[in-house]
Design a protein around this motif. Structure first.
Motif, PDB file in Angstrom:
ATOM      1  N   VAL A  77       0.868  -1.175   0.000  1.00  0.00           N
ATOM      2  CA  VAL A  77       0.000   0.000   0.000  1.00  0.00           C
ATOM      3  C   VAL A  77       0.903   1.222   0.000  1.00  0.00           C
ATOM      4  CG1 VAL A  77      -1.750   1.275   1.294  1.00  0.00           C
ATOM      5  CG2 VAL A  77      -1.777  -1.227   1.299  1.00  0.00           C
ATOM      6  N   ALA A  78       0.724   2.097  -0.967  1.00  0.00           N
ATOM      7  CA  ALA A  78       1.522   3.323  -1.085  1.00  0.00           C
ATOM      8  C   ALA A  78       3.024   3.009  -1.008  1.00  0.00           C
ATOM      9  CB  ALA A  78       1.130   4.340  -0.017  1.00  0.00           C
ATOM     10  N   GLY A  79       3.405   1.922  -1.648  1.00  0.00           N
ATOM     11  CA  GLY A  79       4.821   1.549  -1.699  1.00  0.00           C
ATOM     12  C   GLY A  79       5.353   0.877  -0.442  1.00  0.00           C
ATOM     13  N   GLN A  80       4.468   0.577   0.517  1.00  0.00           N
ATOM     14  CA  GLN A  80       4.886  -0.040   1.776  1.00  0.00           C
ATOM     15  C   GLN A  80       4.220  -1.405   1.935  1.00  0.00           C
ATOM     16  OE1 GLN A  80       7.232   1.477   3.664  1.00  0.00           O
ATOM     17  NE2 GLN A  80       7.202   3.018   2.052  1.00  0.00           N
ATOM     18  N   ARG A  81       4.989  -2.367   2.392  1.00  0.00           N
ATOM     19  CA  ARG A  81       4.469  -3.726   2.619  1.00  0.00           C
ATOM     20  C   ARG A  81       3.752  -3.765   3.973  1.00  0.00           C
ATOM     21  NH1 ARG A  81       3.330  -8.031  -0.429  1.00  0.00           N
ATOM     22  NH2 ARG A  81       3.805  -9.976   0.610  1.00  0.00           N
ATOM     23  N   VAL A  82       2.477  -4.181   3.967  1.00  0.00           N
ATOM     24  CA  VAL A  82       1.693  -4.238   5.201  1.00  0.00           C
ATOM     25  C   VAL A  82       1.139  -5.652   5.391  1.00  0.00           C
ATOM     26  CG1 VAL A  82       1.058  -1.796   5.136  1.00  0.00           C
ATOM     27  CG2 VAL A  82      -0.453  -3.480   4.069  1.00  0.00           C
ATOM     28  N   GLU A  83       0.817  -5.986   6.649  1.00  0.00           N
ATOM     29  CA  GLU A  83       0.286  -7.316   6.946  1.00  0.00           C
ATOM     30  C   GLU A  83      -1.172  -7.443   6.507  1.00  0.00           C
ATOM     31  OE1 GLU A  83       4.005  -7.321   8.598  1.00  0.00           O
ATOM     32  OE2 GLU A  83       2.502  -5.808   8.990  1.00  0.00           O
ATOM     33  N   PHE A  84      -1.977  -6.390   6.747  1.00  0.00           N
ATOM     34  CA  PHE A  84      -3.387  -6.417   6.361  1.00  0.00           C
ATOM     35  C   PHE A  84      -3.771  -5.053   5.784  1.00  0.00           C
ATOM     36  CE2 PHE A  84      -3.065  -9.562   9.707  1.00  0.00           C
ATOM     37  CZ  PHE A  84      -3.781 -10.630   9.183  1.00  0.00           C
ATOM     38  N   TYR A  85      -4.636  -5.095   4.771  1.00  0.00           N
ATOM     39  CA  TYR A  85      -5.165  -3.859   4.191  1.00  0.00           C
ATOM     40  C   TYR A  85      -6.676  -4.022   4.085  1.00  0.00           C
ATOM     41  CZ  TYR A  85      -6.116  -0.087   0.919  1.00  0.00           C
ATOM     42  OH  TYR A  85      -6.624   1.041   0.315  1.00  0.00           O
ATOM     43  N   LEU A  86      -7.404  -3.019   4.590  1.00  0.00           N
ATOM     44  CA  LEU A  86      -8.862  -3.010   4.526  1.00  0.00           C
ATOM     45  C   LEU A  86      -9.255  -2.057   3.407  1.00  0.00           C
ATOM     46  CD1 LEU A  86      -9.515  -2.676   8.380  1.00  0.00           C
ATOM     47  CD2 LEU A  86      -8.997  -4.723   7.053  1.00  0.00           C
ATOM     48  N   PRO A  87      -9.458  -2.552   2.192  1.00  0.00           N
ATOM     49  CA  PRO A  87      -9.639  -1.675   1.032  1.00  0.00           C
ATOM     50  C   PRO A  87     -10.885  -0.793   1.087  1.00  0.00           C
ATOM     51  CG  PRO A  87     -10.056  -3.965   0.434  1.00  0.00           C
ATOM     52  CD  PRO A  87      -9.536  -3.970   1.834  1.00  0.00           C
ATOM     53  N   GLU A  88     -11.959  -1.268   1.694  1.00  0.00           N
ATOM     54  CA  GLU A  88     -13.180  -0.471   1.740  1.00  0.00           C
ATOM     55  C   GLU A  88     -13.040   0.737   2.664  1.00  0.00           C
ATOM     56  OE1 GLU A  88     -16.136  -3.345   2.800  1.00  0.00           O
ATOM     57  OE2 GLU A  88     -15.960  -4.384   0.873  1.00  0.00           O
ATOM     58  N   ARG A  89     -12.098   0.678   3.588  1.00  0.00           N
ATOM     59  CA  ARG A  89     -11.904   1.776   4.546  1.00  0.00           C
ATOM     60  C   ARG A  89     -10.544   2.454   4.390  1.00  0.00           C
ATOM     61  NH1 ARG A  89     -16.061   1.601   8.519  1.00  0.00           N
ATOM     62  NH2 ARG A  89     -17.022  -0.424   8.652  1.00  0.00           N
ATOM     63  N   ASP A  90      -9.726   1.948   3.466  1.00  0.00           N
ATOM     64  CA  ASP A  90      -8.375   2.461   3.220  1.00  0.00           C
ATOM     65  C   ASP A  90      -7.564   2.508   4.521  1.00  0.00           C
ATOM     66  OD1 ASP A  90      -6.253   3.319   1.661  1.00  0.00           O
ATOM     67  OD2 ASP A  90      -6.840   5.427   1.734  1.00  0.00           O
ATOM     68  N   VAL A  91      -7.523   1.350   5.204  1.00  0.00           N
ATOM     69  CA  VAL A  91      -6.791   1.207   6.463  1.00  0.00           C
ATOM     70  C   VAL A  91      -5.743   0.117   6.272  1.00  0.00           C
ATOM     71  CG1 VAL A  91      -6.961   0.509   8.890  1.00  0.00           C
ATOM     72  CG2 VAL A  91      -8.731   1.948   7.875  1.00  0.00           C
ATOM     73  N   ALA A  92      -4.511   0.414   6.684  1.00  0.00           N
ATOM     74  CA  ALA A  92      -3.415  -0.550   6.601  1.00  0.00           C
ATOM     75  C   ALA A  92      -2.972  -0.935   8.004  1.00  0.00           C
ATOM     76  CB  ALA A  92      -2.247   0.042   5.831  1.00  0.00           C
ATOM     77  N   VAL A  93      -2.835  -2.224   8.259  1.00  0.00           N
ATOM     78  CA  VAL A  93      -2.386  -2.736   9.559  1.00  0.00           C
ATOM     79  C   VAL A  93      -0.965  -3.269   9.375  1.00  0.00           C
ATOM     80  CG1 VAL A  93      -2.810  -4.419  11.393  1.00  0.00           C
ATOM     81  CG2 VAL A  93      -4.744  -3.347  10.194  1.00  0.00           C
ATOM     82  N   THR A  94      -0.056  -2.768  10.209  1.00  0.00           N
ATOM     83  CA  THR A  94       1.346  -3.179  10.096  1.00  0.00           C
ATOM     84  C   THR A  94       1.946  -3.452  11.464  1.00  0.00           C
ATOM     85  OG1 THR A  94       3.532  -2.577   9.245  1.00  0.00           O
ATOM     86  CG2 THR A  94       2.161  -0.780  10.085  1.00  0.00           C
ATOM     87  N   PHE A  95       2.986  -4.278  11.501  1.00  0.00           N
ATOM     88  CA  PHE A  95       3.758  -4.523  12.713  1.00  0.00           C
ATOM     89  C   PHE A  95       5.029  -3.677  12.724  1.00  0.00           C
ATOM     90  CE2 PHE A  95       1.918  -9.023  12.416  1.00  0.00           C
ATOM     91  CZ  PHE A  95       0.871  -8.715  13.248  1.00  0.00           C
ATOM     92  N   ASP A  96       5.303  -2.978  11.635  1.00  0.00           N
ATOM     93  CA  ASP A  96       6.568  -2.246  11.461  1.00  0.00           C
ATOM     94  C   ASP A  96       6.345  -0.744  11.684  1.00  0.00           C
ATOM     95  OD1 ASP A  96       8.907  -1.025  10.544  1.00  0.00           O
ATOM     96  OD2 ASP A  96       9.152  -2.440   8.887  1.00  0.00           O
ATOM     97  N   ALA A  97       7.011  -0.183  12.684  1.00  0.00           N
ATOM     98  CA  ALA A  97       6.839   1.238  13.002  1.00  0.00           C
ATOM     99  C   ALA A  97       7.283   2.133  11.851  1.00  0.00           C
ATOM    100  CB  ALA A  97       7.616   1.590  14.267  1.00  0.00           C
ATOM    101  N   ARG A  98       8.319   1.734  11.125  1.00  0.00           N
ATOM    102  CA  ARG A  98       8.788   2.553   9.992  1.00  0.00           C
ATOM    103  C   ARG A  98       7.712   2.656   8.919  1.00  0.00           C
ATOM    104  NH1 ARG A  98      14.047  -0.870   9.168  1.00  0.00           N
ATOM    105  NH2 ARG A  98      12.362  -2.321   9.431  1.00  0.00           N
ATOM    106  N   VAL A  99       7.057   1.532   8.636  1.00  0.00           N
ATOM    107  CA  VAL A  99       5.970   1.527   7.647  1.00  0.00           C
ATOM    108  C   VAL A  99       4.831   2.413   8.148  1.00  0.00           C
ATOM    109  CG1 VAL A  99       4.221   0.073   6.557  1.00  0.00           C
ATOM    110  CG2 VAL A  99       6.586  -0.720   6.694  1.00  0.00           C
ATOM    111  N   PHE A 100       4.499   2.308   9.425  1.00  0.00           N
ATOM    112  CA  PHE A 100       3.435   3.122  10.012  1.00  0.00           C
ATOM    113  C   PHE A 100       3.705   4.607   9.774  1.00  0.00           C
ATOM    114  CE2 PHE A 100       2.055   5.701  13.647  1.00  0.00           C
ATOM    115  CZ  PHE A 100       0.682   5.467  13.624  1.00  0.00           C
ATOM    116  N   PHE A 101       4.916   5.064  10.100  1.00  0.00           N
ATOM    117  CA  PHE A 101       5.227   6.489   9.956  1.00  0.00           C
ATOM    118  C   PHE A 101       5.271   6.920   8.490  1.00  0.00           C
ATOM    119  CE2 PHE A 101       6.971   5.838  14.298  1.00  0.00           C
ATOM    120  CZ  PHE A 101       6.099   6.707  14.935  1.00  0.00           C
ATOM    121  N   ARG A 102       5.692   6.061   7.609  1.00  0.00           N
ATOM    122  CA  ARG A 102       5.680   6.404   6.179  1.00  0.00           C
ATOM    123  C   ARG A 102       4.253   6.527   5.658  1.00  0.00           C
ATOM    124  NH1 ARG A 102      10.187   1.980   5.197  1.00  0.00           N
ATOM    125  NH2 ARG A 102      12.011   3.197   5.787  1.00  0.00           N
TER     126      ARG A 102
END
Length: 198
Positions: A77-102
């Motif tokens: 999502v937006a060039g970042q690898r995430v564990e889960f993406y909720l496409p209907e709500r445009d929400v990305a779930v990640t375990f990586d703080a760097r991905v979160f801040f990006r």
């Protein structure tokens, strides 16, 4: 060639020698560090860390399905690898703080989840209202069983759980003549009890 090297000042040769030795020591330290502390992706499939991560992913999957939320797993999502993406709500779930801040700089709502967070607690982190899901009596029974396996009351705190686990694992460890299945059961009980300890 050796003649040209012999003509170099002694201090330069000493500096080059020390630099080479230092570089070799740093490289050896990195190799030793990678072997002593492998990344999760490098762990063997049956390692406790891998099993814990897989269990956490399964818990999050179960939670998202329980609240009837469509998701895509392990995607970009937006060039970042995430564990889960909720496409209907445009929400990305990640375990990586760097991905979160990006992802915070994008239109996607990022959610940072620690590996230790039980999957059922994800709802409090999501940026939208989530329905209450019924607590599973089997899960409550599993928690009580986990504490009982460690010889503790359900009101035990994290430190008591840790001490009981260390005591019990010494008793049942296969290297100490214990049973492999009992050892695995105590490890699983520890993981569950630690998550639910006061």
């Amino acid at each position: 060639m050796w003649g040209a090297i012999a003509e170099l000042p002694e201090w330069l040769l000493l500096g080059l020698g020390l630099a080479g030795a230092s570089t070799l020591l740093v490289a050896l330290a990195f190799v030793a560090g990678q072997r002593a502390f492998p990344r999760l992706e490098d762990d063997p499939a049956g390692s406790p860390e891998r099993e814990g991560a897989e269990r956490r992913l399964a818990e999050i999957r179960h939670y998202l399905e329980a609240i009837d939320e469509r998701y895509v797993e392990k995607t970009t999502v937006a060039g970042q690898r995430v564990e889960f993406y909720l496409p209907e709500r445009d929400v990305a779930v990640t375990f990586d703080a760097r991905v979160f801040f990006r992802l915070e700089a994008t239109d996607t709502d990022p959610v940072l989840v620690e590996h230790e967070l039980p999957g059922g607690h994800l709802g409090s982190r999501l940026p939208f209202e989530t329905p209450e899901i019924a607590t599973d009596e089997d899960a409550d029974a599993g928690v009580a069983t986990a504490f009982a396996a460690l010889g503790l009351p359900a009101s035990a705190d994290v430190e008591e759980v840790r001490r009981a686990y260390r005591r019990r694992v010494k008793e049942v460890h296969p290297d100490q003549g214990g049973d492999e299945d009992e050892f695995r059961r105590i490890r699983e009980a520890y993981d569950t009890a630690r998550e639910h300890a006061d």
